[in-house]
Design a protein around this motif. Structure first.
Motif, short mmCIF file in Angstrom:
data_model
loop_
_atom_site.label_atom_id
_atom_site.label_comp_id
_atom_site.label_asym_id
_atom_site.label_seq_id
_atom_site.Cartn_x
_atom_site.Cartn_y
_atom_site.Cartn_z
N HIS A 1 97.69 9.72 65.45
CA HIS A 1 97.43 10.20 64.10
C HIS A 1 96.94 11.64 64.16
O HIS A 1 96.14 12.00 65.02
N THR B 1 99.11 4.16 68.87
CA THR B 1 99.63 4.91 67.73
C THR B 1 98.83 6.20 67.60
O THR B 1 97.62 6.24 67.82
N LYS C 1 101.20 9.42 76.00
CA LYS C 1 101.48 9.85 74.63
C LYS C 1 101.43 11.38 74.57
O LYS C 1 100.36 11.98 74.49
#
Length: 304
Positions: A156, A154, A99
């Motif tokens: 943030h 995910t 990521k």
């Protein structure tokens, strides 16, 4: 002042010359301490049963600033690297990004001029990593962001406009998160929701202002909720109580103290090379070394 505990460290556990030693972490399963040198792109390990003679240095493909375990494997780590989150495989030395934290919306060149810094895992397995300007490219500005990567990968953005994001940790009841932005001199505290990972209600938990200079860097928490906080440029580690008072001081033999980490009742403390050797010649010899001191209390359980 009489109730302040005091320790004095006079020599290193490992006499090294790290450019920027960081992220000491005790692997209980192997009784090994690992830490990184961000500047020189190295991973250091030492078997605490065998002692300093077991010290090993591993070359890395890129700068790694923070490391964490992956459930079910002892060979792979998840790390904060130059461009974001990556898997690091110890057996092969390979680094694979999973990521990257910057995209086109951040504008041109941001991936090149930033890098990861400190990081920690919360009680739900989310990996929080701060980013800052890479000093190899430019001086730090407020472009830094504290990211949170969830187990489903995910990403943030939790805190923006940070300059040098450092220590991250949680209270034992998981209701508070502590965060340092070094140039401010502040340890901030937020309300924390373990279920959602959300934070709110920022306030200053502790402000460091000392004629000796320096700024707060990394910290480690003990089982009583004290924050053992490195003062980079100040040559010490402060024991800060859960009420935000200084209740202990560890004096160090070099100025650029970066991060402490617990192994039992011993605190292992990383450091960086002296930034102003002509002004502070006494700080040069042990700058970049690893130190050890018994502080008589154990660290809180760390989520891997």
């Amino acid at each position: 002042m009489a109730d302040i505990q005091r320790w004095k460290v006079t020599e290193p556990y490992l006499h090294l010359h790290c450019g920027l030693g960081e992220a000491p972490y005790y692997e209980e399963f192997s009784q090994t301490l690992r830490f990184v040198d961000i500047v020189k792109e190295k991973l250091h390990t030492v078997d605490l049963k065998q002692g300093p003679s077991s010290h090993k240095i591993i070359d890395l493909e890129a700068a790694i600033s923070t490391t964490a375990h992956i459930e079910g494997t002892e060979d792979e780590l998840i790390v904060g690297a130059k461009k974001g989150y990556a898997y690091y495989k110890r057996s092969s030395g390979k680094l694979e990004y999973i990521k990257k934290v910057w995209d086109e919306s951040d504008g041109p060149g941001k991936e090149d001029r930033m890098r990861c810094n400190d990081g920690a895992v919360d009680g739900a397995g989310r990996y929080w990593v701060g980013t800052m300007n890479d000093p190899k490219v430019q001086a730090p500005t407020d472009e830094g962001v504290l990211f949170r990567l969830d187990p489903d990968l995910t990403l943030h953005r939790m805190i923006e406009k940070a300059t040098i994001p450092n220590g991250i940790g949680w209270s034992a009841d998981d209701k508070k998160i502590f965060f340092i932005d070094s140039p401010t001199g502040n340890i901030f505290v937020y309300d924390f929701d373990l279920e959602t990972g959300s934070i709110s209600n920022r306030r200053v938990f502790f402000h460091y202002s000392d004629e000796d200079g320096g700024v707060p860097d990394g910290f480690a928490m003990d089982i009583e909720g004290n924050l053992w906080t490195a003062i980079c440029g100040g040559g010490k580690v402060l024991k800060i109580s859960a009420e935000g008072r200084v209740v202990g001081v560890i004096e160090m033999p070099t100025r650029m103290i970066s991060c402490p980490g617990f192994a039992g009742e011993e605190l292992f403390i990383t450091s960086a090379e002296e930034e102003e050797p002509e002004k502070y010649p006494d700080s040069v010899e042990y700058g970049g070394s690893l130190f050890r001191v018994n502080v008589g209390i154990t660290g809180e359980d760390i989520i891997e």
